[in-house]
Write a protein that holds these residues in place. Sequence first.
Motif, PDB file in Angstrom:
ATOM      1  N   UNK A 338     -17.757  47.476 136.954  1.00 60.03           N
ATOM      2  CA  UNK A 338     -18.676  47.142 138.044  1.00 60.03           C
ATOM      3  C   UNK A 338     -19.659  48.272 138.324  1.00 60.03           C
ATOM      4  N   UNK A 339     -19.200  49.518 138.263  1.00 51.92           N
ATOM      5  CA  UNK A 339     -20.115  50.641 138.464  1.00 51.92           C
ATOM      6  C   UNK A 339     -21.144  50.685 137.335  1.00 51.92           C
ATOM      7  N   UNK A 340     -20.694  50.412 136.116  1.00 53.79           N
ATOM      8  CA  UNK A 340     -21.640  50.353 135.003  1.00 53.79           C
ATOM      9  C   UNK A 340     -22.689  49.275 135.254  1.00 53.79           C
ATOM     10  N   UNK A 341     -22.261  48.137 135.774  1.00 57.66           N
ATOM     11  CA  UNK A 341     -23.212  47.078 136.107  1.00 57.66           C
ATOM     12  C   UNK A 341     -24.206  47.522 137.170  1.00 57.66           C
ATOM     13  N   UNK A 342     -23.727  48.253 138.185  1.00 62.41           N
ATOM     14  CA  UNK A 342     -24.623  48.757 139.222  1.00 62.41           C
ATOM     15  C   UNK A 342     -25.629  49.747 138.656  1.00 62.41           C
ATOM     16  N   UNK A 343     -25.168  50.580 137.716  1.00 65.38           N
ATOM     17  CA  UNK A 343     -26.070  51.533 137.064  1.00 65.38           C
ATOM     18  C   UNK A 343     -27.177  50.805 136.316  1.00 65.38           C
ATOM     19  N   UNK A 344     -26.812  49.739 135.604  1.00 65.43           N
ATOM     20  CA  UNK A 344     -27.812  48.986 134.847  1.00 65.43           C
ATOM     21  C   UNK A 344     -28.764  48.223 135.763  1.00 65.43           C
ATOM     22  N   UNK A 345     -28.237  47.694 136.889  1.00 66.99           N
ATOM     23  CA  UNK A 345     -29.068  46.897 137.788  1.00 66.99           C
ATOM     24  C   UNK A 345     -29.972  47.742 138.679  1.00 66.99           C
ATOM     25  N   UNK A 346     -29.445  48.875 139.150  1.00 66.77           N
ATOM     26  CA  UNK A 346     -30.153  49.622 140.183  1.00 66.77           C
ATOM     27  C   UNK A 346     -30.495  51.060 139.800  1.00 66.77           C
ATOM     28  N   UNK A 347     -29.959  51.552 138.698  1.00 67.22           N
ATOM     29  CA  UNK A 347     -30.180  52.950 138.350  1.00 67.22           C
ATOM     30  C   UNK A 347     -31.629  53.297 138.077  1.00 67.22           C
ATOM     31  N   UNK A 348     -32.411  52.329 137.626  1.00 65.92           N
ATOM     32  CA  UNK A 348     -33.821  52.578 137.324  1.00 65.92           C
ATOM     33  C   UNK A 348     -34.593  53.066 138.531  1.00 65.92           C
ATOM     34  N   UNK A 349     -34.105  52.779 139.737  1.00 71.60           N
ATOM     35  CA  UNK A 349     -34.777  53.253 140.948  1.00 71.60           C
ATOM     36  C   UNK A 349     -34.827  54.778 140.958  1.00 71.60           C
ATOM     37  N   UNK A 350     -33.797  55.411 140.428  1.00 63.56           N
ATOM     38  CA  UNK A 350     -33.791  56.870 140.359  1.00 63.56           C
ATOM     39  C   UNK A 350     -34.869  57.382 139.410  1.00 63.56           C
ATOM     40  N   UNK A 351     -35.161  56.635 138.359  1.00 66.25           N
ATOM     41  CA  UNK A 351     -36.268  57.016 137.473  1.00 66.25           C
ATOM     42  C   UNK A 351     -37.596  56.942 138.216  1.00 66.25           C
ATOM     43  N   UNK A 352     -37.819  55.841 138.921  1.00 66.70           N
ATOM     44  CA  UNK A 352     -39.085  55.653 139.628  1.00 66.70           C
ATOM     45  C   UNK A 352     -39.284  56.733 140.685  1.00 66.70           C
ATOM     46  N   UNK A 353     -38.227  57.014 141.466  1.00 67.27           N
ATOM     47  CA  UNK A 353     -38.359  58.024 142.523  1.00 67.27           C
ATOM     48  C   UNK A 353     -38.536  59.423 141.951  1.00 67.27           C
ATOM     49  N   UNK A 354     -38.119  59.621 140.689  1.00 74.28           N
ATOM     50  CA  UNK A 354     -38.305  60.909 140.026  1.00 74.28           C
ATOM     51  C   UNK A 354     -39.596  60.953 139.213  1.00 74.28           C
ATOM     52  N   UNK A 355     -40.425  59.911 139.344  1.00 69.36           N
ATOM     53  CA  UNK A 355     -41.698  59.818 138.632  1.00 69.36           C
ATOM     54  C   UNK A 355     -41.501  59.797 137.116  1.00 69.36           C
ATOM     55  N   UNK A 356     -40.431  59.109 136.688  1.00 69.01           N
ATOM     56  CA  UNK A 356     -40.205  58.875 135.270  1.00 69.01           C
ATOM     57  C   UNK A 356     -40.388  57.393 134.981  1.00 69.01           C
ATOM     58  N   UNK A 357     -40.551  57.066 133.728  1.00 74.32           N
ATOM     59  CA  UNK A 357     -40.615  55.672 133.324  1.00 74.32           C
ATOM     60  C   UNK A 357     -39.257  55.017 133.553  1.00 74.32           C
ATOM     61  N   UNK A 358     -39.264  53.881 134.242  1.00 74.15           N
ATOM     62  CA  UNK A 358     -38.011  53.200 134.557  1.00 74.15           C
ATOM     63  C   UNK A 358     -37.315  52.736 133.293  1.00 74.15           C
ATOM     64  N   UNK A 359     -35.995  52.889 133.258  1.00 76.56           N
ATOM     65  CA  UNK A 359     -35.206  52.439 132.107  1.00 76.56           C
ATOM     66  C   UNK A 359     -33.832  52.007 132.595  1.00 76.56           C
ATOM     67  N   UNK A 360     -33.259  51.012 131.906  1.00 75.46           N
ATOM     68  CA  UNK A 360     -31.921  50.554 132.272  1.00 75.46           C
ATOM     69  C   UNK A 360     -30.884  51.637 132.036  1.00 75.46           C
ATOM     70  N   UNK A 361     -31.051  52.388 130.964  1.00 75.72           N
ATOM     71  CA  UNK A 361     -30.127  53.476 130.625  1.00 75.72           C
ATOM     72  C   UNK A 361     -30.903  54.786 130.691  1.00 75.72           C
ATOM     73  N   UNK A 362     -30.383  55.804 131.347  1.00 72.61           N
ATOM     74  CA  UNK A 362     -31.148  57.045 131.507  1.00 72.61           C
ATOM     75  C   UNK A 362     -31.554  57.642 130.163  1.00 72.61           C
ATOM     76  N   UNK A 363     -32.813  58.032 130.079  1.00 69.79           N
ATOM     77  CA  UNK A 363     -33.317  58.600 128.844  1.00 69.79           C
ATOM     78  C   UNK A 363     -32.756  59.985 128.627  1.00 69.79           C
ATOM     79  N   UNK A 364     -32.765  60.417 127.370  1.00 64.37           N
ATOM     80  CA  UNK A 364     -32.164  61.694 127.005  1.00 64.37           C
ATOM     81  C   UNK A 364     -32.902  62.866 127.629  1.00 64.37           C
ATOM     82  N   UNK A 365     -34.222  62.843 127.617  1.00 64.87           N
ATOM     83  CA  UNK A 365     -35.005  63.972 128.109  1.00 64.87           C
ATOM     84  C   UNK A 365     -35.109  63.896 129.607  1.00 64.87           C
TER      85      UNK A 365
END
Length: 429
Positions: A338-365
């Motif tokens: 379930x936590x993995x599902x939450x990461x896939x559904x909502x984790x991209x918000x952390x990319x947007x707030x960090x001014x990165x390109x949104x992605x379902x799975x966090x990028x390496x860089x």
Amino acid sequence: MTASPATAAPAVAAAASPKSRNRYIDTLRALAIVRVVIYHAFGWAWLTYVLPAMGVMFAIAGSLMAASLAKSGARQAVWSRIRRLLPALWTFAAVALPLMFWHGWSASDPDHPLHRLNLVFWLFPLEDPPGSSWGEPFWEVLWYLRAYLIFVLVSPILYFAYRKLGWAMVAMPLVALAVLTVTGFRLPDPIDGIMWDFVTYAACWIAGFAHRDGRLHRLPLAAWIAVVTAVGGVGLYWLFTHPTDWGFDLNEVPVARTLWSLAFVLIVLRFRPTMAVLERADFKWLSESVRVINARAITIYLWHFPLIAVGARVLEHYEVPWATFQYIIWMLALEGVMVLGAVLLFGWVEDVSAKRKASLWPRQALAGIPSGPAPASVEPAPAPHVEPAPAPAPAPRVAEPQRTGTVYGSAAVRGVARIDEPPHGPSGS
């Protein structure tokens, strides 16, 4: 092992690249987050002193805050963390609040009546975001976001005072704790809880400053051993002479919690292992786990507790006996999925707030990411004689005021209610 002055300079040079990472700090943070999730799921008291997770997370956040203050100044350091924190909270609120209203949250709620003006704390949590009795899994652990935000807002003042007073600033919260404990001084709720959270973790946060500028490493070995032994020894003595209904649970003994958390932080932040094991091919899974947990830490923190409640309901429905080996295995599996599902559904918000390109799975860089309560960091190692040039980096009880928890209708879910949090007062509540 601790780097000597002779070997520290190459370490700093190696870390000077803007894309370098402190894998040890990342690993500590990941371990703390995992510990928080497990404690909330099962309520094992021994976890609180084996790994006082919130003390570690506040110390790491303080270290990263000091780096940003030194590099970017107060305005940028504070704003970058607010920007990283709030969008994820707002996304969480967009799910939690409608569910609580749909389930009948109103001014007639017997324990947690609706006061519409207080909903503003879901937008900017200077107090704990409110919620209904039914929706307690959504808001019970959000105290951490409020405590973190307050530390961020006052950090420019704390850091200025630390630069002037040094170790005396680490000792001041301990003096405040002693005064509160002896006098029994209390403030009206919710200010009392905010005060106790601050006093409980301020020493760890400021110890993070000492880690960042190398002061902790420069502390003579004999003095370091004496301080850790005295502070940690008193903390553990207080814990084991003040047992609670939950056993020797650090979360319910504020004096022990403050002292042992600080001692633990002074120990783990003194060392600088390279964590080269994470580069081995047979440990790539571990390296990737550490990376993802750090990159999605806010999401994991926000969603793990309500998902534990869901898992407990499922296991209750299937009559899996509480606290059995079968229950533990199924809860870990359900929570992980379930936590993995939450990461896939909502984790991209952390990319947007960090001014990165949104992605379902966090990028390496992940280099150069602005800081949040716990996401991944890019930081130079602290130097023994020179203050390193830090890069901006993110700084999430879930870790940890102490309520005894909420029982969600059945003995099968009693463990869900164990919350990492400091008591609102010298004897807890």
